[in-house]
Design a protein around this motif. Structure first.
Motif, PDB file in Angstrom:
ATOM      1  N   GLY A  65       0.785  -1.223   0.000  1.00  0.00           N
ATOM      2  CA  GLY A  65       0.000   0.000   0.000  1.00  0.00           C
ATOM      3  C   GLY A  65       0.819   1.276   0.000  1.00  0.00           C
ATOM      4  N   ILE A  66       2.087   1.186  -0.356  1.00  0.00           N
ATOM      5  CA  ILE A  66       2.981   2.356  -0.437  1.00  0.00           C
ATOM      6  C   ILE A  66       3.777   2.248  -1.726  1.00  0.00           C
ATOM      7  N   PHE A  67       3.859   3.359  -2.466  1.00  0.00           N
ATOM      8  CA  PHE A  67       4.666   3.348  -3.685  1.00  0.00           C
ATOM      9  C   PHE A  67       6.145   3.374  -3.298  1.00  0.00           C
ATOM     10  N   ALA A  68       6.599   4.491  -2.777  1.00  0.00           N
ATOM     11  CA  ALA A  68       7.975   4.593  -2.281  1.00  0.00           C
ATOM     12  C   ALA A  68       8.056   5.810  -1.378  1.00  0.00           C
ATOM     13  N   SER A  69       8.524   5.597  -0.153  1.00  0.00           N
ATOM     14  CA  SER A  69       8.555   6.680   0.830  1.00  0.00           C
ATOM     15  C   SER A  69       9.669   7.678   0.573  1.00  0.00           C
ATOM     16  N   GLY A  70      10.555   7.369  -0.364  1.00  0.00           N
ATOM     17  CA  GLY A  70      11.638   8.285  -0.690  1.00  0.00           C
ATOM     18  C   GLY A  70      12.939   7.535  -0.862  1.00  0.00           C
ATOM     19  N   ALA A  71      14.017   8.283  -0.974  1.00  0.00           N
ATOM     20  CA  ALA A  71      15.338   7.661  -0.976  1.00  0.00           C
ATOM     21  C   ALA A  71      15.636   7.146   0.427  1.00  0.00           C
ATOM     22  N   ASP A  72      16.528   6.185   0.509  1.00  0.00           N
ATOM     23  CA  ASP A  72      16.910   5.616   1.803  1.00  0.00           C
ATOM     24  C   ASP A  72      17.736   6.652   2.573  1.00  0.00           C
ATOM     25  N   ILE A  73      17.134   7.238   3.599  1.00  0.00           N
ATOM     26  CA  ILE A  73      17.789   8.335   4.328  1.00  0.00           C
ATOM     27  C   ILE A  73      19.079   7.876   4.992  1.00  0.00           C
ATOM     28  N   ALA A  74      19.115   6.633   5.456  1.00  0.00           N
ATOM     29  CA  ALA A  74      20.336   6.134   6.101  1.00  0.00           C
ATOM     30  C   ALA A  74      21.513   6.160   5.135  1.00  0.00           C
ATOM     31  N   GLN A  75      21.268   5.835   3.874  1.00  0.00           N
ATOM     32  CA  GLN A  75      22.328   5.925   2.873  1.00  0.00           C
ATOM     33  C   GLN A  75      22.552   7.361   2.436  1.00  0.00           C
ATOM     34  N   LEU A  76      21.467   8.100   2.277  1.00  0.00           N
ATOM     35  CA  LEU A  76      21.559   9.469   1.778  1.00  0.00           C
ATOM     36  C   LEU A  76      22.356  10.356   2.733  1.00  0.00           C
ATOM     37  N   ARG A  77      22.185  10.143   4.026  1.00  0.00           N
ATOM     38  CA  ARG A  77      22.870  10.967   5.029  1.00  0.00           C
ATOM     39  C   ARG A  77      24.386  10.890   4.883  1.00  0.00           C
ATOM     40  N   ASP A  78      24.875   9.726   4.472  1.00  0.00           N
ATOM     41  CA  ASP A  78      26.321   9.532   4.408  1.00  0.00           C
ATOM     42  C   ASP A  78      26.923   9.852   3.045  1.00  0.00           C
ATOM     43  N   ARG A  79      26.098  10.238   2.099  1.00  0.00           N
ATOM     44  CA  ARG A  79      26.630  10.555   0.784  1.00  0.00           C
ATOM     45  C   ARG A  79      27.267  11.945   0.778  1.00  0.00           C
ATOM     46  N   ARG A  80      28.299  12.082  -0.037  1.00  0.00           N
ATOM     47  CA  ARG A  80      29.072  13.321  -0.086  1.00  0.00           C
ATOM     48  C   ARG A  80      28.962  13.951  -1.481  1.00  0.00           C
ATOM     49  N   ALA A  81      29.761  15.005  -1.690  1.00  0.00           N
ATOM     50  CA  ALA A  81      29.647  15.773  -2.935  1.00  0.00           C
ATOM     51  C   ALA A  81      29.836  14.907  -4.168  1.00  0.00           C
ATOM     52  N   GLN A  82      30.798  13.992  -4.122  1.00  0.00           N
ATOM     53  CA  GLN A  82      31.044  13.160  -5.307  1.00  0.00           C
ATOM     54  C   GLN A  82      29.856  12.255  -5.606  1.00  0.00           C
ATOM     55  N   ASP A  83      29.112  11.866  -4.567  1.00  0.00           N
ATOM     56  CA  ASP A  83      27.924  11.045  -4.781  1.00  0.00           C
ATOM     57  C   ASP A  83      26.820  11.868  -5.450  1.00  0.00           C
ATOM     58  N   ALA A  84      26.689  13.125  -5.012  1.00  0.00           N
ATOM     59  CA  ALA A  84      25.695  13.996  -5.644  1.00  0.00           C
ATOM     60  C   ALA A  84      26.001  14.178  -7.124  1.00  0.00           C
ATOM     61  N   ARG A  85      27.270  14.407  -7.440  1.00  0.00           N
ATOM     62  CA  ARG A  85      27.652  14.623  -8.833  1.00  0.00           C
ATOM     63  C   ARG A  85      27.494  13.362  -9.673  1.00  0.00           C
ATOM     64  N   ALA A  86      27.516  12.199  -9.049  1.00  0.00           N
ATOM     65  CA  ALA A  86      27.349  10.937  -9.780  1.00  0.00           C
ATOM     66  C   ALA A  86      25.905  10.731 -10.225  1.00  0.00           C
ATOM     67  N   GLY A  87      24.959  11.458  -9.599  1.00  0.00           N
ATOM     68  CA  GLY A  87      23.554  11.353 -10.000  1.00  0.00           C
ATOM     69  C   GLY A  87      23.011   9.943  -9.856  1.00  0.00           C
ATOM     70  N   ILE A  88      23.148   9.364  -8.681  1.00  0.00           N
ATOM     71  CA  ILE A  88      22.800   7.961  -8.472  1.00  0.00           C
ATOM     72  C   ILE A  88      21.354   7.681  -8.858  1.00  0.00           C
ATOM     73  N   ASN A  89      20.408   8.418  -8.271  1.00  0.00           N
ATOM     74  CA  ASN A  89      18.999   8.222  -8.615  1.00  0.00           C
ATOM     75  C   ASN A  89      18.651   8.845  -9.952  1.00  0.00           C
TER      76      ASN A  89
END
Length: 251
Positions: A61-85
């Protein structure tokens, strides 16, 4: 008969003309993590090689609550530039055949952006959709800032992205973010009914229509003329039009 298989984050059912992918992380409300992204890439590779309609739906009954915050919290600038999602969602958007998002319950943050990447979105009375990223100290960087204005207009997109509020199902329907509402038990069947109508049409004409829809403004109308020129030479166009004329003559 469809062939069913189970993977770690997606449950995939494969049919001759469509694939249904169910986001299946109930313990996290189907939060999108790196493993799910990897599996979405693998599914895209399959559908790029063997084009079929894709139906996306969430479990529980849920599509997707969002990105996984536990992983997102630890991502850094290079991860943002990689455009994972972003990279995965752009690939979904560019699939040759249409993508249908069947959205029940929450579609927030990255979950909303996954829905925005679909060609058609349907929901239930319990759908809640929005982008709360700025409240978490980030922006909606996986497609919302350019796809949402195309869907609902610049003013409404700005309100949604800058306030972070959630739209109810009726608001999302009124804004054009969802095209129809269905009871939760009927949602998947409604998505398949849309897929049935698409599958009844000429696959090449469907693919060319999606290509034209995704083309940038400066490519129109030339792109339609070239795509139409190819279709005008197809045997399927001749067959379908001949059948239409024969049916009409028998009335």
């Amino acid at each position: 008969m469809a062939e069913a298989s189970t993977v770690r984050r997606l449950r995939i059912e494969r049919g001759e003309d469509r694939v249904t992918a169910t986001l299946d992380r109930p313990e996290t409300r189907n939060a999108i993590d790196q493993t799910m992204i990897d599996e979405l890439h693998a599914l895209c590779a399959e559908l790029e090689e063997d084009p079929r309609i894709l139906i996306l739906i969430g479990s529980g009954g849920i599509f997707a609550s969002g990105a996984d915050i536990a992983q997102l919290r630890d991502r850094r600038a290079q991860d943002a530039r990689a455009g994972i999602n972003t990279t995965a969602f752009r690939r979904i958007r560019a699939l040759p055949m249409p993508v249908i998002a069947a959205v029940d319950g929450y579609a927030l943050g990255g979950g909303a952006e996954l829905a925005y990447a679909a060609d058609i979105r349907i929901g239930t009375p319990g759908t809640r959709i929005g982008n709360p990223e700025t409240g978490l100290g980030i922006i909606a960087a996986a497609g919302a800032t350019w796809r949402l204005p195309q869907i609902v207009g610049e003013a409404r997109a700005a309100e949604l992205l800058l306030t972070g509020r959630q739209l109810s199902a009726t608001e999302a329907l009124a804004w054009g973010l969802l095209s129809s509402l269905h009871e939760p038990d009927d949602l998947l069947a409604a998505a398949h009914a849309i897929a049935d109508r698409i599958a009844a049409n000429d696959p090449l004409a469907t693919r060319h229509t999606k290509t034209a829809l995704l083309a940038p403004p400066d490519r129109h109308p030339e792109i339609e003329l070239e795509l139409q020129a190819e279709l005008f030479e197809s045997t399927e166009k001749h067959r379908r039009m001949t059948a239409f004329l024969e049916r009409r003559s028998r009335r």
